[in-house]
Design an enzyme around this catalytic site. Structure first.
Site, PDB file in Angstrom:
ATOM      1  N   HIS A 230      19.792  21.671 -15.763  1.00 31.27           N
ATOM      2  CA  HIS A 230      18.721  22.489 -16.576  1.00 31.27           C
ATOM      3  C   HIS A 230      17.895  23.309 -15.768  1.00 31.27           C
ATOM      4  O   HIS A 230      17.597  22.889 -14.550  1.00 31.27           O
ATOM      5  CB  HIS A 230      17.829  21.499 -17.497  1.00 31.27           C
ATOM      6  CG  HIS A 230      17.026  20.650 -16.719  1.00 31.27           C
ATOM      7  ND1 HIS A 230      17.139  19.434 -16.201  1.00 31.27           N
ATOM      8  CD2 HIS A 230      15.787  20.998 -16.447  1.00 31.27           C
ATOM      9  CE1 HIS A 230      16.133  19.145 -15.480  1.00 31.27           C
ATOM     10  NE2 HIS A 230      15.034  19.750 -15.897  1.00 31.27           N
ATOM     11  N   ASP A 232      13.952  24.589 -16.030  1.00 27.57           N
ATOM     12  CA  ASP A 232      12.558  24.492 -16.904  1.00 27.57           C
ATOM     13  C   ASP A 232      12.153  25.657 -17.545  1.00 27.57           C
ATOM     14  O   ASP A 232      12.494  26.802 -17.028  1.00 27.57           O
ATOM     15  CB  ASP A 232      11.420  24.028 -15.761  1.00 27.57           C
ATOM     16  CG  ASP A 232      11.905  22.562 -15.127  1.00 27.57           C
ATOM     17  OD1 ASP A 232      12.663  22.022 -15.668  1.00 27.57           O
ATOM     18  OD2 ASP A 232      11.164  22.280 -14.175  1.00 27.57           O
ATOM     19  N   HIS A 287      18.646  22.267 -11.973  1.00 26.01           N
ATOM     20  CA  HIS A 287      18.597  21.411 -10.935  1.00 26.01           C
ATOM     21  C   HIS A 287      19.068  20.230 -11.915  1.00 26.01           C
ATOM     22  O   HIS A 287      19.146  20.428 -13.199  1.00 26.01           O
ATOM     23  CB  HIS A 287      16.972  21.098 -10.619  1.00 26.01           C
ATOM     24  CG  HIS A 287      15.994  21.450 -11.751  1.00 26.01           C
ATOM     25  ND1 HIS A 287      15.638  22.591 -12.175  1.00 26.01           N
ATOM     26  CD2 HIS A 287      15.146  20.273 -12.306  1.00 26.01           C
ATOM     27  CE1 HIS A 287      14.660  22.368 -12.811  1.00 26.01           C
ATOM     28  NE2 HIS A 287      14.382  21.044 -13.248  1.00 26.01           N
ATOM     29  N   ARG A 297      13.980   4.976  -9.751  1.00 23.31           N
ATOM     30  CA  ARG A 297      13.200   6.398  -9.400  1.00 23.31           C
ATOM     31  C   ARG A 297      12.088   6.979 -10.288  1.00 23.31           C
ATOM     32  O   ARG A 297      12.236   6.905 -11.515  1.00 23.31           O
ATOM     33  CB  ARG A 297      14.448   7.443  -9.192  1.00 23.31           C
ATOM     34  CG  ARG A 297      13.710   8.612  -8.522  1.00 23.31           C
ATOM     35  CD  ARG A 297      14.923   9.543  -8.383  1.00 23.31           C
ATOM     36  NE  ARG A 297      14.296  10.817  -7.642  1.00 23.31           N
ATOM     37  CZ  ARG A 297      13.804  11.716  -8.272  1.00 23.31           C
ATOM     38  NH1 ARG A 297      13.941  11.764  -9.596  1.00 23.31           N
ATOM     39  NH2 ARG A 297      13.354  12.984  -7.790  1.00 23.31           N
TER      40      ARG A 297
HETATM   41  O1  LIG Z   1      12.645  14.021 -11.663  1.00 22.44           O
HETATM   42  C1  LIG Z   1      12.958  14.741 -11.270  1.00 22.44           C
HETATM   43  O2  LIG Z   1      12.802  14.547  -9.854  1.00 22.44           O
HETATM   44  C2  LIG Z   1      13.017  16.197 -11.815  1.00 22.44           C
HETATM   45  C3  LIG Z   1      12.238  16.207 -13.217  1.00 22.44           C
HETATM   46  C4  LIG Z   1      12.808  17.220 -13.844  1.00 22.44           C
HETATM   47  O3  LIG Z   1      13.577  18.324 -13.668  1.00 22.44           O
HETATM   48  C5  LIG Z   1      11.967  17.734 -15.369  1.00 22.44           C
HETATM   49  O4  LIG Z   1      11.364  16.755 -15.548  1.00 22.44           O
HETATM   50  O5  LIG Z   1      12.100  18.875 -15.619  1.00 22.44           O
HETATM   51 FE   LIG Z   2      13.338  20.176 -14.618  1.00 27.30          FE
END
Ligand SMILES: O=C(O)CCC(=O)C(=O)O
Ligand SMILES: [Fe+2]
Length: 353
Positions: A230, A232, A287, A297
């Site tokens: 996705h 952001d 990402h 994680r």
């Molecule tokens: O957890 C991560 O490293 C990325 C989180 C992410 O891409 C988001 O919250 O939009």
């Molecule tokens: Fe993200």
């Protein structure tokens, strides 16, 4: 003032797209969470050549230049010397882990409502995929007190205080980054201050949110997806990842590149609103997050965007060089959030001229 909850109210979700799995009792990967055809890199976890994202020291005298180049070429960089106190970052991490470690029925007391923007739930991108992600999240905008009181009625301060402090510190850092990025792009002072975004006088407040992310260790990590690919919606996102791998960014002509965690550093990535404001020069970076079989994680994302009624437009912010045409129709932040909520990655295409 228009609130983000209002932006989401028009796009209510079904409960099955809000309630996460009870990961603590999932001994095997349910078919609902098994993703077909993950690519080799996702399943082998091999490093993609020697490629790694740029590392930038905020105190570098050339910070503006190196940040601008990193945004243009990568859409992401690791930020060192950011001056966010490490003990605050550690406290936010600790409180996030304390929340996610609660039994499922306690976490559900803070469940996001179908038309709501804050609280506990699955990723907002979930309805666009036929399989569920191995992920649970908690979204905070402004004060988390009302949500935290549902879980810890008499003892919510240890959770809320660091979250509120973190938001203040992140806002300050975001403003510094915004100035550097906008100066690099020659964006006007009016746009820097979001002029035009309020109904009365002065300029509006940025629209911000914290997203706590948890990716429990997974019984079948090669068939699971932590967070699907996705971009952001934000202007940019400042991410803290604790010490477990999993985040990857997509780079043209290279493929997926791992973003290895350094708990003392922050990761900054470009979002769709910066994509529009820079007229496509700073593309929002794709990402995703992979999971693993042994370690949970955690990450904390801070999304920074202009005020909801700010008109996002390259034609009026000074970014266009002479003769250059705007590539996107103007939209308010709220309208764009609505388009993204309905269309996900097609939202940018829908406003392309
Ligand atoms: O957890 C991560 O490293 C990325 C989180 C992410 O891409 C988001 O919250 O939009
Ligand atoms: Fe993200």
């Amino acid at each position: 003032m228009v609130t983000l909850s209002e932006a989401y109210r028009d796009h209510p979700l079904h409960l099955h797209h809000i309630i996460p799995l009870d990961f603590s009792s999932a001994g095997t990967l349910p078919e609902t969470h098994a993703w077909p055809e993950l690519d080799d890199f996702a399943t082998n976890g091999c490093s993609n050549g020697q490629k790694s994202i740029p590392v930038i020291d905020l105190k570098d005298p050339n910070a503006m230049e190196v940040i601008g180049i990193a945004c243009e070429k990568w859409g992401v960089f690791e930020l060192r010397n950011h001056e966010i106190p490490l003990n605050l970052i550690e406290e936010v991490d600790f409180q996030a882990k304390r929340f996610f470690a609660l039994p499922s029925q306690n976490k559900l007391k803070a469940l996001r409502s179908p038309g709501g923007a804050t609280g506990y739930g699955v990723a907002r991108i979930s309805p666009f995929f036929s399989k569920y992600m191995w992920h649970e999240g908690f979204t905070i905008m402004g004060s988390p007190v009302d949500l935290a009181k549902r879980i810890w009625p008499n003892d919510y301060a240890p959770f809320c205080d660091p979250m509120e402090n973190y938001q203040k510190q992140m806002k300050h850092l975001s403003e510094q980054l915004k100035h550097l990025i906008f100066n690099f792009l020659d964006i006007s002072n009016e746009a820097k201050n979001w002029v035009g975004s309020t109904n009365s006088s002065g300029s509006g407040c940025a629209c911000t949110a914290i997203q706590l992310n948890s990716y429990p260790s997974c019984p079948d990590p090669n068939r699971a997806m932590g967070l699907a690919p996705h971009t952001d919606t934000s202007l940019f996102t400042i991410l803290h990842q604790s010490n477990t791998n999993g985040l990857q960014i997509f780079k043209d002509e290279v493929g997926w590149v791992p973003v290895n965690p350094d708990p003392t550093a922050l990761v900054v990535n470009t979002g769709d609103i910066l994509h529009i404001m820079s007229n496509g020069r700073f593309r929002s970076v794709l990402h995703r997050v992979m999971v693993n079989g042994t370690r949970p994680r955690y990450s904390v994302a801070y999304f920074y965007s202009p005020p909801l009624n700010y008109v996002v437009s390259a034609s009026s912010n000074g970014v266009l060089k002479s003769g250059e045409l705007a590539r996107f129709h103007s939209v308010t932040v709220k309208e764009y959030i609505g388009l993204k909520a309905k269309n996900l990655e097609k939202a940018l295409c829908l406003i392309t001229i």
